[in-house]
Write a protein that holds these residues in place. Sequence first.
Motif, short mmCIF file in Angstrom:
data_model
loop_
_atom_site.label_atom_id
_atom_site.label_comp_id
_atom_site.label_asym_id
_atom_site.label_seq_id
_atom_site.Cartn_x
_atom_site.Cartn_y
_atom_site.Cartn_z
N ARG A 148 46.92 26.59 42.96
CA ARG A 148 48.11 26.23 43.74
C ARG A 148 47.72 25.85 45.16
NH1 ARG A 148 53.34 26.69 42.91
NH2 ARG A 148 52.98 27.96 41.05
N SER A 149 48.33 24.79 45.64
CA SER A 149 48.04 24.28 46.98
C SER A 149 49.29 23.63 47.55
CB SER A 149 46.89 23.28 46.94
OG SER A 149 46.72 22.65 48.20
N VAL A 187 51.83 36.58 44.34
CA VAL A 187 50.49 36.37 44.90
C VAL A 187 49.41 36.58 43.84
CG1 VAL A 187 48.81 37.32 46.52
CG2 VAL A 187 51.15 36.90 47.27
N ILE A 188 49.58 37.61 43.02
CA ILE A 188 48.59 37.89 41.97
C ILE A 188 48.54 36.73 40.98
CG2 ILE A 188 48.03 39.41 40.05
CD1 ILE A 188 49.19 41.73 41.68
N ILE A 189 49.70 36.20 40.61
CA ILE A 189 49.74 35.07 39.67
C ILE A 189 49.10 33.83 40.31
CG2 ILE A 189 51.26 33.49 38.44
CD1 ILE A 189 53.20 35.82 38.05
N ASP A 190 49.42 33.58 41.58
CA ASP A 190 48.85 32.40 42.26
C ASP A 190 47.33 32.50 42.40
OD1 ASP A 190 51.32 31.25 42.53
OD2 ASP A 190 51.65 31.98 44.57
N PRO A 196 52.07 19.66 44.01
CA PRO A 196 53.23 20.41 43.51
C PRO A 196 52.97 21.11 42.18
CG PRO A 196 53.53 18.08 43.12
CD PRO A 196 52.26 18.21 43.90
N VAL A 197 51.92 20.72 41.48
CA VAL A 197 51.61 21.27 40.16
C VAL A 197 50.42 22.21 40.30
CG1 VAL A 197 50.98 20.77 37.77
CG2 VAL A 197 52.47 19.20 39.03
N ALA A 198 50.53 23.39 39.70
CA ALA A 198 49.45 24.38 39.73
C ALA A 198 48.96 24.62 38.31
CB ALA A 198 49.93 25.68 40.36
N ASP A 199 47.65 24.57 38.13
CA ASP A 199 47.03 24.81 36.83
C ASP A 199 46.33 26.16 36.83
OD1 ASP A 199 47.84 22.30 35.91
OD2 ASP A 199 46.04 21.35 36.77
N PHE A 200 46.33 26.79 35.67
CA PHE A 200 45.65 28.08 35.52
C PHE A 200 44.14 27.84 35.47
CE2 PHE A 200 43.80 31.42 32.85
CZ PHE A 200 44.24 32.54 33.53
N ILE A 201 43.41 28.54 36.34
CA ILE A 201 41.95 28.37 36.41
C ILE A 201 41.21 29.68 36.21
CG2 ILE A 201 42.08 26.32 37.87
CD1 ILE A 201 41.49 28.10 40.26
N GLY A 202 41.91 30.74 35.86
CA GLY A 202 41.24 32.01 35.57
C GLY A 202 40.67 32.65 36.82
N LEU A 203 39.41 33.06 36.75
CA LEU A 203 38.76 33.80 37.83
C LEU A 203 37.98 32.91 38.79
CD1 LEU A 203 37.41 36.83 35.76
CD2 LEU A 203 39.45 36.77 37.20
N GLU A 204 38.22 31.62 38.76
CA GLU A 204 37.43 30.71 39.60
C GLU A 204 37.63 31.01 41.09
OE1 GLU A 204 37.85 26.62 38.75
OE2 GLU A 204 37.48 26.82 36.60
N ASN A 205 38.86 31.31 41.49
CA ASN A 205 39.09 31.63 42.91
C ASN A 205 38.32 32.88 43.33
OD1 ASN A 205 40.85 29.50 43.55
ND2 ASN A 205 42.59 30.58 42.65
N TYR A 206 38.32 33.89 42.49
CA TYR A 206 37.61 35.12 42.81
C TYR A 206 36.09 34.89 42.86
CZ TYR A 206 42.03 37.53 42.00
OH TYR A 206 43.33 37.94 42.07
N ILE A 207 35.59 34.10 41.93
CA ILE A 207 34.16 33.81 41.92
C ILE A 207 33.77 33.03 43.17
CG2 ILE A 207 32.34 32.56 40.69
CD1 ILE A 207 33.84 33.18 38.09
N GLU A 208 34.61 32.07 43.53
CA GLU A 208 34.33 31.27 44.73
C GLU A 208 34.35 32.12 45.99
OE1 GLU A 208 36.03 27.27 47.02
OE2 GLU A 208 36.88 27.93 45.10
N VAL A 209 35.31 33.04 46.06
CA VAL A 209 35.40 33.90 47.25
C VAL A 209 34.23 34.87 47.31
CG1 VAL A 209 36.77 35.70 48.36
CG2 VAL A 209 37.90 33.68 47.44
N GLN A 266 45.27 26.24 50.82
CA GLN A 266 44.89 26.67 49.48
C GLN A 266 45.58 28.00 49.17
OE1 GLN A 266 43.16 24.71 47.48
NE2 GLN A 266 42.95 23.20 49.14
N ILE A 267 46.73 27.94 48.51
CA ILE A 267 47.50 29.14 48.21
C ILE A 267 46.79 30.01 47.17
CG2 ILE A 267 49.72 30.00 47.41
CD1 ILE A 267 49.80 28.60 50.09
N GLY A 268 46.20 29.38 46.16
CA GLY A 268 45.52 30.15 45.13
C GLY A 268 44.32 30.92 45.66
#
Length: 326
Positions: free
Chosen positions: A72-73, A64-67, A77-90, A292-294
Amino acid sequence: MNVTSDLETQPADQPRRKVSGPRPRPLPHKKSRQARRENLTGLLLLLPAAAVIVLLMGVPLVSVIIDSFTDRSFLSPVADFIGLENYIEVLTDDSFWSTFSRTLIWTALSVALQIVIGLAFALLLNQRFRGRGILRGVFLLPWVTPVVVVALIWKWMLNDLYGVINNLLAQVNPAWGDLAWFSDESLALWTVIGVNVWRGVPFTMIIFLAGLQSVPRELTEAAAVDGAGRLRTFANVTLPHLRGILLTVALIFTMFNFNNFDLVYLSTRGGPADRTMILPVKTYEVAFKGLQIGEAGAWAVLMLITIAILATLYFTYVRRSEKESR
Protein backbone atom coordinates in the motif's frame (compact mmCIF):
# COMPACT_ATOMS: atom_id res chain seq x y z
CA MET A 1 -62.35 -35.37 80.79
CA ASN A 2 -61.23 -32.86 78.18
CA VAL A 3 -57.64 -33.28 77.01
CA THR A 4 -55.92 -30.08 75.94
CA SER A 5 -52.75 -30.05 73.83
CA ASP A 6 -49.53 -28.50 75.06
CA LEU A 7 -49.29 -26.37 71.94
CA GLU A 8 -51.75 -23.55 72.15
CA THR A 9 -52.25 -20.96 69.52
CA GLN A 10 -51.36 -17.43 70.37
CA PRO A 11 -54.04 -14.77 70.44
CA ALA A 12 -54.40 -12.72 67.31
CA ASP A 13 -53.70 -9.45 69.13
CA GLN A 14 -50.26 -10.55 70.36
CA PRO A 15 -47.14 -10.35 68.11
CA ARG A 16 -45.74 -13.61 66.92
CA ARG A 17 -42.47 -14.77 68.38
CA LYS A 18 -39.48 -14.86 66.05
CA VAL A 19 -38.12 -18.29 65.51
CA SER A 20 -34.47 -18.43 66.45
CA GLY A 21 -31.96 -20.33 64.37
CA PRO A 22 -30.07 -20.02 61.08
CA ARG A 23 -31.83 -18.34 58.21
CA PRO A 24 -32.65 -20.49 55.24
CA ARG A 25 -30.07 -20.25 52.48
CA PRO A 26 -31.17 -19.16 49.04
CA LEU A 27 -31.62 -21.87 46.53
CA PRO A 28 -28.64 -22.46 44.19
CA HIS A 29 -30.61 -21.67 41.07
CA LYS A 30 -31.75 -18.31 42.49
CA LYS A 31 -28.19 -17.41 43.44
CA SER A 32 -26.87 -18.30 39.99
CA ARG A 33 -29.60 -16.22 38.34
CA GLN A 34 -28.68 -13.20 40.45
CA ALA A 35 -24.99 -13.60 39.64
CA ARG A 36 -25.79 -13.85 35.94
CA ARG A 37 -27.88 -10.71 36.09
CA GLU A 38 -25.06 -8.81 37.84
CA ASN A 39 -22.50 -10.03 35.30
CA LEU A 40 -24.78 -9.08 32.43
CA THR A 41 -25.34 -5.63 33.92
CA GLY A 42 -21.59 -5.12 34.28
CA LEU A 43 -20.98 -6.15 30.69
CA LEU A 44 -23.68 -3.78 29.43
CA LEU A 45 -22.12 -0.91 31.36
CA LEU A 46 -18.69 -1.71 29.89
CA LEU A 47 -19.92 -1.94 26.31
CA PRO A 48 -19.77 1.83 25.50
CA ALA A 49 -16.19 2.16 26.78
CA ALA A 50 -15.15 -1.05 25.03
CA ALA A 51 -16.69 0.16 21.78
CA VAL A 52 -14.77 3.43 21.96
CA ILE A 53 -11.49 1.58 22.64
CA VAL A 54 -12.10 -0.79 19.75
CA LEU A 55 -12.90 2.07 17.37
CA LEU A 56 -9.99 4.27 18.41
CA MET A 57 -7.32 1.60 18.95
CA GLY A 58 -8.42 -1.81 17.75
CA VAL A 59 -9.50 -0.86 14.24
CA PRO A 60 -6.39 1.25 13.44
CA LEU A 61 -4.12 -1.46 14.89
CA VAL A 62 -5.69 -4.18 12.75
CA SER A 63 -5.53 -1.87 9.73
CA VAL A 64 -1.80 -1.23 10.25
CA ILE A 65 -1.07 -4.94 10.66
CA ILE A 66 -2.97 -5.75 7.45
CA ASP A 67 -1.21 -2.93 5.55
CA SER A 68 2.19 -4.23 6.66
CA PHE A 69 1.62 -7.31 4.47
CA THR A 70 0.76 -5.25 1.39
CA ASP A 71 2.49 -2.73 -0.87
CA ARG A 72 0.00 0.00 0.00
CA SER A 73 1.22 3.46 -0.94
CA PHE A 74 -0.13 6.97 -1.29
CA LEU A 75 0.96 6.83 -4.94
CA SER A 76 -1.18 3.82 -5.85
CA PRO A 77 -4.87 3.31 -5.05
CA VAL A 78 -4.55 -0.49 -5.35
CA ALA A 79 -2.68 -2.55 -2.75
CA ASP A 80 -1.46 -6.08 -3.42
CA PHE A 81 -0.63 -8.71 -0.83
CA ILE A 82 3.14 -9.27 -0.71
CA GLY A 83 3.50 -11.35 2.44
CA LEU A 84 6.63 -10.73 4.52
CA GLU A 85 8.50 -8.67 1.94
CA ASN A 86 8.13 -5.44 3.93
CA TYR A 87 9.49 -7.09 7.07
CA ILE A 88 12.39 -8.66 5.18
CA GLU A 89 13.23 -5.33 3.58
CA VAL A 90 13.13 -3.52 6.91
CA LEU A 91 15.12 -6.13 8.86
CA THR A 92 17.81 -6.35 6.18
CA ASP A 93 18.19 -2.58 6.05
CA ASP A 94 21.16 -1.26 8.04
CA SER A 95 19.23 1.87 8.94
CA PHE A 96 16.73 -0.21 10.91
CA TRP A 97 19.34 -1.61 13.28
CA SER A 98 21.06 1.73 13.77
CA THR A 99 17.70 3.36 14.45
CA PHE A 100 16.69 0.51 16.74
CA SER A 101 19.91 0.73 18.80
CA ARG A 102 19.59 4.51 18.98
CA THR A 103 16.02 4.14 20.23
CA LEU A 104 17.18 1.75 22.95
CA ILE A 105 19.88 4.23 24.03
CA TRP A 106 17.35 7.08 24.00
CA THR A 107 14.87 5.06 26.06
CA ALA A 108 17.33 3.59 28.56
CA LEU A 109 19.09 6.87 29.37
CA SER A 110 15.86 8.84 29.54
CA VAL A 111 14.17 6.37 31.88
CA ALA A 112 17.22 5.95 34.12
CA LEU A 113 17.81 9.69 34.51
CA GLN A 114 14.13 10.47 34.98
CA ILE A 115 13.90 7.90 37.78
CA VAL A 116 17.13 8.84 39.56
CA ILE A 117 16.65 12.61 39.38
CA GLY A 118 12.93 12.35 40.13
CA LEU A 119 13.64 10.24 43.22
CA ALA A 120 16.29 12.71 44.38
CA PHE A 121 13.88 15.64 44.10
CA ALA A 122 11.16 13.62 45.80
CA LEU A 123 13.46 12.98 48.76
CA LEU A 124 14.23 16.69 48.90
CA LEU A 125 10.61 17.82 48.76
CA ASN A 126 9.60 15.20 51.30
CA GLN A 127 11.46 17.21 53.96
CA ARG A 128 9.69 19.89 55.97
CA PHE A 129 10.71 23.46 55.17
CA ARG A 130 9.10 26.75 54.25
CA GLY A 131 7.84 27.09 50.73
CA ARG A 132 7.66 23.35 50.12
CA GLY A 133 4.18 23.57 48.61
CA ILE A 134 5.23 26.38 46.24
CA LEU A 135 8.27 24.41 45.09
CA ARG A 136 6.13 21.37 44.38
CA GLY A 137 3.93 23.46 42.11
CA VAL A 138 6.92 25.06 40.37
CA PHE A 139 8.55 21.68 39.78
CA LEU A 140 5.43 20.51 37.93
CA LEU A 141 5.63 23.26 35.29
CA PRO A 142 7.83 21.32 32.82
CA TRP A 143 5.41 18.40 32.78
CA VAL A 144 2.22 20.45 32.32
CA THR A 145 3.80 22.64 29.63
CA PRO A 146 2.80 21.52 26.10
CA VAL A 147 5.50 19.66 24.18
CA VAL A 148 5.44 22.22 21.37
CA VAL A 149 6.22 25.00 23.82
CA VAL A 150 8.97 22.94 25.47
CA ALA A 151 10.67 22.25 22.13
CA LEU A 152 10.48 25.89 21.03
CA ILE A 153 11.75 27.24 24.35
CA TRP A 154 14.78 24.93 24.41
CA LYS A 155 15.57 25.55 20.74
CA TRP A 156 15.58 29.25 21.51
CA MET A 157 17.65 28.98 24.69
CA LEU A 158 20.20 26.63 23.08
CA ASN A 159 20.52 28.52 19.82
CA ASP A 160 24.18 28.92 18.88
CA LEU A 161 23.70 32.52 17.66
CA TYR A 162 21.38 34.20 20.16
CA GLY A 163 20.63 31.54 22.79
CA VAL A 164 20.55 32.55 26.43
CA ILE A 165 22.49 29.50 27.60
CA ASN A 166 25.21 29.98 24.99
CA ASN A 167 25.61 33.61 26.04
CA LEU A 168 26.06 32.52 29.65
CA LEU A 169 28.54 29.81 28.67
CA ALA A 170 30.50 32.33 26.59
CA GLN A 171 31.14 34.32 29.75
CA VAL A 172 32.99 31.31 31.16
CA ASN A 173 34.67 30.11 27.96
CA PRO A 174 34.23 31.94 24.63
CA ALA A 175 34.47 28.66 22.70
CA TRP A 176 31.36 27.35 24.45
CA GLY A 177 29.26 30.16 23.03
CA ASP A 178 29.37 28.60 19.56
CA LEU A 179 28.05 25.16 20.54
CA ALA A 180 25.29 24.05 18.15
CA TRP A 181 23.33 21.84 20.50
CA PHE A 182 20.66 20.62 18.09
CA SER A 183 22.65 20.68 14.85
CA ASP A 184 25.96 19.20 15.98
CA GLU A 185 26.13 15.47 15.24
CA SER A 186 27.98 14.74 18.47
CA LEU A 187 25.62 16.79 20.70
CA ALA A 188 22.15 16.48 19.19
CA LEU A 189 21.11 13.14 20.71
CA TRP A 190 22.38 14.01 24.20
CA THR A 191 20.71 17.42 24.02
CA VAL A 192 17.32 15.93 23.14
CA ILE A 193 17.73 13.35 25.91
CA GLY A 194 18.45 16.18 28.35
CA VAL A 195 15.32 18.07 27.30
CA ASN A 196 13.26 14.89 27.58
CA VAL A 197 14.62 14.23 31.07
CA TRP A 198 13.89 17.82 32.10
CA ARG A 199 10.28 17.38 31.03
CA GLY A 200 9.73 13.91 32.53
CA VAL A 201 11.37 14.36 35.94
CA PRO A 202 8.41 16.22 37.54
CA PHE A 203 6.03 13.35 36.86
CA THR A 204 8.32 10.73 38.38
CA MET A 205 8.97 13.08 41.29
CA ILE A 206 5.26 13.31 42.12
CA ILE A 207 4.85 9.53 41.99
CA PHE A 208 7.86 8.93 44.24
CA LEU A 209 6.77 11.68 46.59
CA ALA A 210 3.42 9.95 47.09
CA GLY A 211 5.27 6.71 47.74
CA LEU A 212 7.62 8.32 50.26
CA GLN A 213 4.72 9.72 52.23
CA SER A 214 3.31 6.22 52.58
CA VAL A 215 6.48 4.85 54.19
CA PRO A 216 5.66 4.10 57.87
CA ARG A 217 7.45 6.44 60.25
CA GLU A 218 7.86 3.62 62.72
CA LEU A 219 10.30 1.90 60.38
CA THR A 220 12.46 4.97 59.85
CA GLU A 221 12.40 5.82 63.56
CA ALA A 222 13.35 2.26 64.44
CA ALA A 223 16.25 2.43 61.99
CA ALA A 224 17.39 5.73 63.56
CA VAL A 225 17.22 4.18 67.03
CA ASP A 226 19.36 1.29 65.81
CA GLY A 227 22.00 3.81 64.73
CA ALA A 228 21.44 3.65 60.97
CA GLY A 229 22.34 6.79 59.04
CA ARG A 230 20.26 8.41 56.32
CA LEU A 231 21.93 6.51 53.50
CA ARG A 232 21.54 3.18 55.24
CA THR A 233 17.94 3.93 56.18
CA PHE A 234 17.19 4.83 52.59
CA ALA A 235 18.80 1.65 51.25
CA ASN A 236 17.30 -0.75 53.80
CA VAL A 237 13.93 0.83 54.61
CA THR A 238 12.78 3.40 52.05
CA LEU A 239 14.00 1.81 48.83
CA PRO A 240 12.48 -1.66 49.47
CA HIS A 241 9.16 0.06 50.26
CA LEU A 242 9.32 1.89 46.90
CA ARG A 243 10.28 -1.19 44.92
CA GLY A 244 6.85 -1.75 43.41
CA ILE A 245 6.53 1.92 42.48
CA LEU A 246 9.98 1.90 40.90
CA LEU A 247 9.13 -1.06 38.71
CA THR A 248 5.81 0.45 37.65
CA VAL A 249 7.36 3.81 36.80
CA ALA A 250 10.14 2.06 34.87
CA LEU A 251 7.60 0.17 32.74
CA ILE A 252 5.35 3.18 32.10
CA PHE A 253 8.20 5.52 31.18
CA THR A 254 9.85 2.88 29.03
CA MET A 255 6.69 2.78 26.91
CA PHE A 256 6.34 6.56 26.95
CA ASN A 257 9.90 7.18 25.81
CA PHE A 258 10.02 4.33 23.32
CA ASN A 259 6.97 5.81 21.58
CA ASN A 260 8.04 9.43 22.00
CA PHE A 261 7.58 11.18 18.68
CA ASP A 262 6.60 14.79 19.22
CA LEU A 263 9.60 16.05 21.22
CA VAL A 264 12.23 14.59 18.89
CA TYR A 265 10.41 15.59 15.74
CA LEU A 266 9.79 19.14 16.89
CA SER A 267 13.38 19.54 18.07
CA THR A 268 15.47 17.96 15.32
CA ARG A 269 13.16 15.96 13.00
CA GLY A 270 15.62 13.09 13.33
CA GLY A 271 18.65 15.10 12.26
CA PRO A 272 21.38 16.01 11.86
CA ALA A 273 22.39 13.09 9.64
CA ASP A 274 19.86 10.84 11.43
CA ARG A 275 21.74 11.22 14.73
CA THR A 276 18.43 11.62 16.59
CA MET A 277 16.36 9.36 14.36
CA ILE A 278 14.35 6.97 16.54
CA LEU A 279 11.72 4.42 15.54
CA PRO A 280 8.58 6.60 15.87
CA VAL A 281 10.14 9.39 13.80
CA LYS A 282 11.44 6.91 11.23
CA THR A 283 7.99 5.35 10.89
CA TYR A 284 6.51 8.80 10.25
CA GLU A 285 9.21 9.59 7.68
CA VAL A 286 8.60 6.34 5.77
CA ALA A 287 4.83 6.85 5.76
CA PHE A 288 4.43 10.56 5.03
CA LYS A 289 7.67 11.44 3.25
CA GLY A 290 8.43 8.15 1.56
CA LEU A 291 4.67 7.63 1.01
CA GLN A 292 5.05 3.89 1.70
CA ILE A 293 2.16 2.89 3.97
CA GLY A 294 2.92 -0.83 3.84
CA GLU A 295 6.57 -0.45 4.79
CA ALA A 296 5.69 2.04 7.53
CA GLY A 297 3.21 -0.52 8.87
CA ALA A 298 6.07 -3.03 9.14
CA TRP A 299 8.11 -0.49 11.13
CA ALA A 300 5.14 0.12 13.43
CA VAL A 301 4.47 -3.60 13.99
CA LEU A 302 8.13 -4.21 14.84
CA MET A 303 7.87 -1.39 17.39
CA LEU A 304 4.78 -3.05 18.86
CA ILE A 305 6.58 -6.39 19.09
CA THR A 306 9.53 -4.78 20.87
CA ILE A 307 7.26 -3.11 23.42
CA ALA A 308 5.40 -6.41 23.97
CA ILE A 309 8.72 -8.18 24.63
CA LEU A 310 9.79 -5.51 27.13
CA ALA A 311 6.43 -5.72 28.92
CA THR A 312 6.65 -9.52 29.04
CA LEU A 313 10.14 -9.37 30.55
CA TYR A 314 8.88 -6.88 33.11
CA PHE A 315 5.91 -8.99 34.23
CA THR A 316 8.07 -12.13 34.30
CA TYR A 317 10.56 -10.40 36.58
CA VAL A 318 7.78 -9.11 38.85
CA ARG A 319 6.23 -12.57 39.19
CA ARG A 320 9.56 -14.18 39.99
CA SER A 321 10.38 -11.55 42.60
CA GLU A 322 6.95 -12.00 44.20
CA LYS A 323 7.44 -15.77 44.40
CA GLU A 324 10.88 -15.31 45.95
CA SER A 325 9.53 -12.85 48.53
CA ARG A 326 6.89 -15.37 49.58
